[in-house]
Design an enzyme around this catalytic site. Sequence first.
Site, PDB file in Angstrom:
ATOM      1  N   ASP A   1     -34.324  79.978 -54.511  1.00  0.00           N
ATOM      2  CA  ASP A   1     -34.972  79.006 -53.630  1.00  0.00           C
ATOM      3  C   ASP A   1     -36.152  79.703 -52.957  1.00  0.00           C
ATOM      4  O   ASP A   1     -35.958  80.565 -52.089  1.00  0.00           O
ATOM      5  CB  ASP A   1     -34.000  78.499 -52.562  1.00  0.00           C
ATOM      6  CG  ASP A   1     -32.894  77.605 -53.134  1.00  0.00           C
ATOM      7  OD1 ASP A   1     -32.555  77.775 -54.320  1.00  0.00           O
ATOM      8  OD2 ASP A   1     -32.386  76.757 -52.382  1.00  0.00           O
TER       9      ASP A   1
ATOM     10  N   LYS B   1     -37.505  71.033 -53.078  1.00  0.00           N
ATOM     11  CA  LYS B   1     -36.568  71.070 -51.954  1.00  0.00           C
ATOM     12  C   LYS B   1     -37.334  70.789 -50.663  1.00  0.00           C
ATOM     13  O   LYS B   1     -38.441  71.286 -50.476  1.00  0.00           O
ATOM     14  CB  LYS B   1     -35.892  72.441 -51.917  1.00  0.00           C
ATOM     15  CG  LYS B   1     -34.929  72.676 -50.764  1.00  0.00           C
ATOM     16  CD  LYS B   1     -34.309  74.066 -50.887  1.00  0.00           C
ATOM     17  CE  LYS B   1     -33.502  74.443 -49.665  1.00  0.00           C
ATOM     18  NZ  LYS B   1     -32.923  75.811 -49.770  1.00  0.00           N
TER      19      LYS B   1
ATOM     20  N   LYS C   1     -33.728  68.456 -53.859  1.00  0.00           N
ATOM     21  CA  LYS C   1     -32.728  69.000 -52.933  1.00  0.00           C
ATOM     22  C   LYS C   1     -33.167  68.800 -51.488  1.00  0.00           C
ATOM     23  O   LYS C   1     -34.017  69.532 -50.996  1.00  0.00           O
ATOM     24  CB  LYS C   1     -32.503  70.493 -53.205  1.00  0.00           C
ATOM     25  CG  LYS C   1     -31.492  71.160 -52.250  1.00  0.00           C
ATOM     26  CD  LYS C   1     -31.320  72.629 -52.581  1.00  0.00           C
ATOM     27  CE  LYS C   1     -30.479  73.351 -51.539  1.00  0.00           C
ATOM     28  NZ  LYS C   1     -30.312  74.805 -51.849  1.00  0.00           N
TER      29      LYS C   1
END
Length: 316
Positions: free
Chosen positions: A153, A216, A252
């Site tokens: 991430d 995300k 996400k």
Amino acid sequence: MTTALQTPLADVTRSNAALRTFLHGLPGVDKVGADARAASLGTRSIKTTAKATAIDLAIRMVDLTTLEGADTPGKVRALATKALRPDPLDPSCPAVAAVCVYPAMVADVADVLRGSGVHLASVATAFPSGQAPLSVKLDDTRAAVAAGADEIDMVISRGAFLSGRYLDVFEEIVAIKEACGDAHLKVILETGELATYDNVRRASWLAMLAGGDFIKTSTGKVQPAATMPVTLIMLEAVRDFLASTGRKVGVKPAGGIRTSKDAIKYLVMVNETVGDGWLDPDWFRFGASTLLNDLLMQRTKLATGHYSGPDYVTLD
């Protein structure tokens, strides 16, 4: 990506001017409409049987996360154990999608998760600020992958994005993606710092053009973090990106999603915006630390007819 679209996409990213022209040529976001649409999706009524299915699906979509300076090997090992068996008293309860930790904790989590099928995610690239030289970010990424992370991430350089240096952001994501090797890359936009919904749409497309496997919302360290309207815009972006390129990208939302009720609202939005093809942990995740506890308590309520006590689940 289809062969027919490789050339025009390459043209889009050939210079900062071309990339700016493309990103600023995307349709503008109607803020009032996006807010109203997200609010309306949050009013859907979910009945008992569907609710039970949704709760189990939401559990399977959780990236169980701890990103604190006080994290210890013992804490992250305990979290990984919980990820495998969220409810030790009920073997029918599914495991979560992944455990997400800092790179220094990856090896400890890998020892617990090895062979389980639960993914190991690690934040990298000078999380959460992203304020570090590219060489440092690449080393950070490679170290996490070498220690056992199969998902990374990363955070984009918001300063570069907001300054209009889109090609710099694009090239950095491309370099991080290469450093990931076989690991999947989730690109954190930090939408709370992007100021406008138009910027959220532009950043989403930029991350996808650069090869991100997921987009995300947030680090969870900046408010506002995940919101329904922002996630709606990102879902629309992945839908349109698939239609334009043939490549599917996951989404996400992370930060601030704490209750089963909230999680189910997001699942409704996914289903009605991009379809049930995204109702799968491979394509939609929740970045959360406390959400899992509420999902477990609601799951027990549906099964037994009463709420469990406050000590039924562990505090993370």
